[in-house]
Design a protein around this motif. Sequence first.
Motif, PDB file in Angstrom:
ATOM      1  N   ALA A   1      -5.381  -2.509   4.802  1.00 43.88           N
ATOM      2  CA  ALA A   1      -6.221  -3.447   4.062  1.00 43.88           C
ATOM      3  C   ALA A   1      -6.443  -4.701   4.888  1.00 43.88           C
ATOM      4  O   ALA A   1      -5.553  -5.160   5.618  1.00 43.88           O
ATOM      5  CB  ALA A   1      -5.560  -3.816   2.733  1.00 43.88           C
TER       6      ALA A   1
ATOM      7  N   ALA B   1      -2.860   0.348  -4.173  1.00 43.87           N
ATOM      8  CA  ALA B   1      -2.571  -1.006  -3.708  1.00 43.87           C
ATOM      9  C   ALA B   1      -2.110  -1.887  -4.851  1.00 43.87           C
ATOM     10  O   ALA B   1      -2.586  -1.750  -5.984  1.00 43.87           O
ATOM     11  CB  ALA B   1      -3.807  -1.607  -3.061  1.00 43.87           C
TER      12      ALA B   1
ATOM     13  N   CYS C   1      -4.543   6.089  -1.731  1.00 44.30           N
ATOM     14  CA  CYS C   1      -3.797   4.895  -1.345  1.00 44.30           C
ATOM     15  C   CYS C   1      -3.864   3.926  -2.514  1.00 44.30           C
ATOM     16  O   CYS C   1      -4.950   3.456  -2.867  1.00 44.30           O
ATOM     17  CB  CYS C   1      -4.377   4.274  -0.094  1.00 44.30           C
TER      18      CYS C   1
ATOM     19  N   GLY D   1       0.084   0.760   4.852  1.00 44.92           N
ATOM     20  CA  GLY D   1       0.931   1.644   4.066  1.00 44.92           C
ATOM     21  C   GLY D   1       1.893   2.394   4.963  1.00 44.92           C
ATOM     22  O   GLY D   1       1.872   2.264   6.193  1.00 44.92           O
TER      23      GLY D   1
ATOM     24  N   CYS E   1      -3.119   4.092   5.393  1.00 41.76           N
ATOM     25  CA  CYS E   1      -4.155   3.241   4.828  1.00 41.76           C
ATOM     26  C   CYS E   1      -3.843   1.798   5.209  1.00 41.76           C
ATOM     27  O   CYS E   1      -2.676   1.430   5.417  1.00 41.76           O
ATOM     28  CB  CYS E   1      -4.268   3.406   3.319  1.00 41.76           C
TER      29      CYS E   1
ATOM     30  N   LEU F   1       0.843  -1.187   0.000  1.00 40.12           N
ATOM     31  CA  LEU F   1       0.000   0.000   0.000  1.00 40.12           C
ATOM     32  C   LEU F   1       0.883   1.243   0.000  1.00 40.12           C
ATOM     33  O   LEU F   1       1.844   1.324   0.760  1.00 40.12           O
ATOM     34  CB  LEU F   1      -0.900   0.010   1.242  1.00 40.12           C
TER      35      LEU F   1
ATOM     36  N   SER G   1      -7.347   1.524  -5.902  1.00 42.43           N
ATOM     37  CA  SER G   1      -7.104   2.687  -5.049  1.00 42.43           C
ATOM     38  C   SER G   1      -8.259   2.963  -4.106  1.00 42.43           C
ATOM     39  O   SER G   1      -9.411   2.652  -4.411  1.00 42.43           O
ATOM     40  CB  SER G   1      -6.852   3.925  -5.902  1.00 42.43           C
TER      41      SER G   1
ATOM     42  N   MET H   1     -10.919  -1.824   3.109  1.00 43.22           N
ATOM     43  CA  MET H   1      -9.883  -0.793   3.182  1.00 43.22           C
ATOM     44  C   MET H   1     -10.234   0.224   4.258  1.00 43.22           C
ATOM     45  O   MET H   1     -11.415   0.517   4.489  1.00 43.22           O
ATOM     46  CB  MET H   1      -9.730  -0.087   1.845  1.00 43.22           C
TER      47      MET H   1
END
Length: 125
Positions: free
Chosen positions: A96, A23, A21, A116, A94, A3, A76, A33
């Motif tokens: 996930a 990915a 963000c 991230g 960010c 990320l 994104s 997310m």
Amino acid sequence: VQLQASGGGLVQAGGSLRLSCAASGRTFSRYSMAWFRQAPGKEREFVAAIVWSGRTFYADSVKGRFTISRANAKNSVYLQMNSLKPEDTAVYYCAAREVGFITITQAMTSPYDYWGQGTLVTVSS
């Protein structure tokens, strides 16, 4: 999954910023997310989340001012931040999660699989 968050910067109170963000990975559309933030000297806190269906969750402190969205074709997720306040100053991350969630409590407290590197948002008064 990697990320990459971007879009942070310096803005005056009342202004707006849009965080992005990006990915990696072929199954982005299936991930839940989220955005978290950490202010200096404070613990990391939940900001907003969006699941694969598009359902969104927000912390009370940002509800009505921030909007999370996703563009699966672009791998994104975005965070549109309006009416920014000095207390929004933080590093924004960010995250996930491969498994979705149903409630705001789950969105806030469930462990996330990927993170991230963070982008700094500074709101001046």
